[in-house]
Design a protein around this motif. Structure first.
Motif, short mmCIF file in Angstrom:
data_model
loop_
_atom_site.label_atom_id
_atom_site.label_comp_id
_atom_site.label_asym_id
_atom_site.label_seq_id
_atom_site.Cartn_x
_atom_site.Cartn_y
_atom_site.Cartn_z
N THR A 135 36.89 41.61 33.14
CA THR A 135 38.35 41.41 33.11
C THR A 135 39.07 42.69 32.73
O THR A 135 40.22 42.91 33.13
CB THR A 135 38.71 40.33 32.09
N LYS A 138 40.16 44.61 35.78
CA LYS A 138 41.37 44.05 36.39
C LYS A 138 42.61 44.54 35.64
O LYS A 138 43.61 44.91 36.23
CB LYS A 138 41.32 42.52 36.38
N THR A 142 45.50 46.91 37.27
CA THR A 142 46.85 46.37 37.30
C THR A 142 47.83 47.31 36.61
O THR A 142 48.88 47.65 37.14
CB THR A 142 46.90 45.00 36.60
N GLN A 180 40.75 40.19 42.56
CA GLN A 180 40.62 39.41 41.33
C GLN A 180 39.24 39.53 40.71
O GLN A 180 38.96 38.94 39.68
CB GLN A 180 40.95 37.94 41.62
N CYS A 182 36.23 38.82 42.26
CA CYS A 182 35.23 37.86 42.72
C CYS A 182 34.14 38.54 43.54
O CYS A 182 34.41 39.44 44.33
CB CYS A 182 35.89 36.78 43.59
N TYR A 222 46.61 45.50 44.62
CA TYR A 222 47.55 45.56 43.50
C TYR A 222 48.79 46.36 43.88
O TYR A 222 49.92 45.99 43.56
CB TYR A 222 46.89 46.16 42.26
N VAL A 227 48.41 40.98 44.48
CA VAL A 227 47.97 40.47 43.19
C VAL A 227 48.87 41.10 42.13
O VAL A 227 49.11 42.31 42.18
CB VAL A 227 46.49 40.84 42.91
#
Length: 231
Positions: A135, A138, A142, A180, A182, A222, A227
């Motif tokens: 995480t 991400k 971001t 994301q 995955c 992004y 996202v």
């Protein structure tokens, strides 16, 4: 001379701190399927060692003297589009890490990673996957996609404007899931399709958008606002 069918993943460690290089070497060489084939004390030496040793994965520190890891990553990827660089950093929100991802790095790893995390990260990158699962990755992408966009950071990524129209609706779905974090298996389960189908979609996305791997695809998503933070 016999040939080992299950050849080890060959790793080069580039870091200006002796203790970091030695520590990572011990941890990685203890893995049955990983072998450290060389070390570099700065970016310039890393570039030369990559050309000479052709490692499967480069563990690249960003903050090094002479030529830093960011510049070295750019040169290594420019010379070999298949090169796999795993960026090492002490900080989970290091602005240079984002730039390294844009420059072609396949992911990043914190220096305080456990032996298991280190080994898994090397395997993921060696297999051609982007290290996007944590995480924290991400959050980094971001955060710095906003900073990078505002600062007009350069890099090999094409502008998102107008490029998304080239993707099908399903390819758009896959791109969002890649961003994301995955895996192909997770995407296949989510979309109820075969994993081989997901791999085909990812390949087509990369070709259509002119990107080199899943990491750049995630950054692109992004920057294109497919996202959003927390999305």
């Amino acid at each position: 001379m016999t040939t080992d069918v299950t050849a080890s993943i060959r790793v080069l460690i580039a870091d200006d701190q002796v203790m970091v290089r030695e520590g990572f070497s011990v941890l990685l060489n203890a893995q049955p399927d990983i072998e450290v084939v060389g070390e570099a004390i700065d970016g310039r030496q890393a570039i030369a060692q990559v050309a000479a040793l052709r490692p499967d994965v480069v563990l690249m520190d960003i903050r090094m003297p002479e030529v830093n890891g960011l510049e070295a990553t750019r040169e290594i990827v420019a010379a070999d589009a298949d090169a796999k660089v795993l960026v090492l950093t002490t900080f989970d929100l290091d602005e240079y890490v984002y730039q390294a991802l844009r420059s072609g790095a396949s992911g990043f790893l914190l220096k305080d990673a456990s032996a298991r995390q280190l080994g898994d990260a090397v395997r993921v990158v060696a297999a051609g996957e982007a290290l996007l699962a944590p995480t924290i990755t991400k959050r980094l992408i971001t955060t710095f996609s906003r900073i990078g966009e505002a600062a007009g950071l350069g890099g090999p990524l094409p502008s998102p404007q107008g490029r998304l129209a080239e993707l099908t609706e399903r390819e758009n779905e896959v791109l969002v899931l890649v961003a994301q974090g995955c895996s192909n298996a997770e995407i296949a389960e989510r979309l109820i399709v075969a994993e081989s189908t997901v791999k085909t979609h990812v390949s087509r996305i990369l070709v259509k958008l002119g990107l080199r791997d899943r990491t750049q695809a995630a950054v692109f998503a992004y920057e294109a606002r497919l996202v959003t933070p927390g999305g």
